[in-house]
Design a protein around this motif. Sequence first.
Motif, mmCIF file in Angstrom:
data_model
loop_
_atom_site.group_PDB
_atom_site.id
_atom_site.type_symbol
_atom_site.label_atom_id
_atom_site.label_comp_id
_atom_site.label_asym_id
_atom_site.label_seq_id
_atom_site.Cartn_x
_atom_site.Cartn_y
_atom_site.Cartn_z
ATOM 1 N N CYS A 105 79.646 89.706 54.649
ATOM 2 C CA CYS A 105 81.036 89.866 54.007
ATOM 3 C C CYS A 105 81.159 91.303 53.228
ATOM 4 C CB CYS A 105 81.085 88.874 52.975
ATOM 5 S SG CYS A 105 81.199 87.156 53.626
ATOM 6 N N ARG A 106 79.886 91.706 52.775
ATOM 7 C CA ARG A 106 80.113 92.858 52.139
ATOM 8 C C ARG A 106 80.505 94.192 53.509
ATOM 9 N NH1 ARG A 106 75.800 92.606 49.722
ATOM 10 N NH2 ARG A 106 74.390 93.314 51.268
ATOM 11 N N ASP A 107 79.766 94.133 54.664
ATOM 12 C CA ASP A 107 80.041 94.904 55.636
ATOM 13 C C ASP A 107 81.413 94.836 56.385
ATOM 14 O OD1 ASP A 107 77.301 95.727 55.481
ATOM 15 O OD2 ASP A 107 76.586 94.674 57.099
ATOM 16 N N GLU A 108 81.723 93.519 56.427
ATOM 17 C CA GLU A 108 83.324 93.244 56.937
ATOM 18 C C GLU A 108 84.336 93.518 55.840
ATOM 19 O OE1 GLU A 108 84.277 91.663 59.972
ATOM 20 O OE2 GLU A 108 82.305 92.233 60.791
ATOM 21 N N SER A 109 84.092 93.831 54.626
ATOM 22 C CA SER A 109 84.845 94.014 53.335
ATOM 23 C C SER A 109 85.680 92.954 53.210
ATOM 24 C CB SER A 109 85.831 95.075 53.677
ATOM 25 O OG SER A 109 84.987 96.200 53.708
ATOM 26 N N VAL A 110 85.028 91.678 53.280
ATOM 27 C CA VAL A 110 85.848 90.428 52.740
ATOM 28 C C VAL A 110 85.027 89.726 51.810
ATOM 29 C CG1 VAL A 110 87.120 90.047 55.149
ATOM 30 C CG2 VAL A 110 84.745 88.957 54.742
ATOM 31 N N SER A 111 85.764 88.605 51.255
ATOM 32 C CA SER A 111 84.752 87.781 50.058
ATOM 33 C C SER A 111 84.213 86.809 50.645
ATOM 34 C CB SER A 111 85.878 87.482 49.030
ATOM 35 O OG SER A 111 86.588 86.192 49.517
ATOM 36 N N THR A 112 82.972 86.390 50.074
ATOM 37 C CA THR A 112 82.490 85.226 50.409
ATOM 38 C C THR A 112 83.086 84.335 50.286
ATOM 39 O OG1 THR A 112 81.028 85.070 48.341
ATOM 40 C CG2 THR A 112 80.014 86.469 50.037
ATOM 41 N N ALA A 113 83.935 83.965 49.329
ATOM 42 C CA ALA A 113 84.762 83.056 49.123
ATOM 43 C C ALA A 113 85.642 82.812 50.314
ATOM 44 C CB ALA A 113 85.644 82.760 47.868
ATOM 45 N N SER A 114 86.381 83.646 50.708
ATOM 46 C CA SER A 114 87.350 83.601 51.837
ATOM 47 C C SER A 114 86.355 83.252 53.120
ATOM 48 C CB SER A 114 87.741 85.083 52.237
ATOM 49 O OG SER A 114 88.869 85.176 51.247
ATOM 50 N N PHE A 115 85.114 83.603 53.295
ATOM 51 C CA PHE A 115 84.393 83.261 54.511
ATOM 52 C C PHE A 115 84.198 81.712 54.268
ATOM 53 C CE2 PHE A 115 80.235 82.472 56.409
ATOM 54 C CZ PHE A 115 80.204 83.280 57.442
ATOM 55 N N HIS A 116 83.782 81.233 53.205
ATOM 56 C CA HIS A 116 83.466 79.815 53.203
ATOM 57 C C HIS A 116 84.854 79.169 53.254
ATOM 58 C CE1 HIS A 116 79.256 80.178 51.924
ATOM 59 N NE2 HIS A 116 79.516 81.041 51.029
ATOM 60 N N ILE A 117 85.822 79.428 52.798
ATOM 61 C CA ILE A 117 86.996 78.582 53.056
ATOM 62 C C ILE A 117 87.258 78.705 54.277
ATOM 63 C CG2 ILE A 117 89.416 78.761 52.635
ATOM 64 C CD1 ILE A 117 88.726 79.944 49.754
ATOM 65 N N TRP A 118 87.431 79.664 55.181
ATOM 66 C CA TRP A 118 87.664 79.661 56.425
ATOM 67 C C TRP A 118 86.859 78.990 57.408
ATOM 68 C CZ3 TRP A 118 92.042 80.729 59.295
ATOM 69 C CH2 TRP A 118 93.076 81.168 58.413
ATOM 70 N N ARG A 119 85.452 79.143 56.976
ATOM 71 C CA ARG A 119 84.524 78.394 57.964
ATOM 72 C C ARG A 119 84.655 76.824 57.682
ATOM 73 N NH1 ARG A 119 78.263 78.821 56.539
ATOM 74 N NH2 ARG A 119 78.936 78.113 54.672
ATOM 75 N N SER A 120 84.905 76.593 56.577
ATOM 76 C CA SER A 120 85.074 75.119 56.421
ATOM 77 C C SER A 120 86.615 74.649 57.294
ATOM 78 C CB SER A 120 85.272 74.667 54.795
ATOM 79 O OG SER A 120 84.105 74.796 54.277
ATOM 80 N N LYS A 121 87.850 75.583 56.793
ATOM 81 C CA LYS A 121 88.696 74.955 57.661
ATOM 82 C C LYS A 121 88.893 75.050 58.917
ATOM 83 C CE LYS A 121 92.359 77.294 55.671
ATOM 84 N NZ LYS A 121 93.540 78.487 55.455
ATOM 85 N N LEU A 122 88.135 75.987 59.831
ATOM 86 C CA LEU A 122 88.135 75.943 61.224
ATOM 87 C C LEU A 122 87.025 74.892 61.516
ATOM 88 C CD1 LEU A 122 88.098 79.843 61.535
ATOM 89 C CD2 LEU A 122 90.006 78.213 62.012
ATOM 90 N N ALA A 123 86.131 74.603 60.764
ATOM 91 C CA ALA A 123 85.042 73.752 61.354
ATOM 92 C C ALA A 123 85.885 72.336 61.140
ATOM 93 C CB ALA A 123 83.925 73.551 60.465
ATOM 94 N N ALA A 124 86.585 71.910 60.091
ATOM 95 C CA ALA A 124 87.397 70.720 60.021
ATOM 96 C C ALA A 124 88.552 70.560 61.167
ATOM 97 C CB ALA A 124 88.078 70.701 58.449
#
Length: 111
Positions: A32-51
């Motif tokens: 996330c640091r390398d991609e300039s995104v927050s870890t919270a956004s990462f977890h939210i999108w991973r959960s959303k797309l998995a669901a």
Amino acid sequence: MDKLEPHTSKEAAWRSRLLRHAQSGKTIAAFCRDESVSTASFHIWRSKLAAASGHAANPTQPAAFIDLGTIANTSGVTSIVHPSASVPTPTSGIDIRIDLGGGIVLTITRR
């Protein structure tokens, strides 16, 4: 512009990002640091797309715990009772039978 287009393009970008993370071998924080995104956004999108796809949020990690239900102990006989389990009455010890579907039955016996 279609209302779904911004969400669809965001979704596609996150699918791509999650795939890159899976292939990177990096921790979520480092990625996330390398991609300039927050870890919270990462977890939210991973959960959303998995669901949305019906898959587990992190398919690379096995389940750490499987709830088999309650344990009943009567007359020195211990049985584990689960809604999808068929438990024969043992004379002593523990018997667990779980119908996994497709004609496969998992049986665990401890005497």
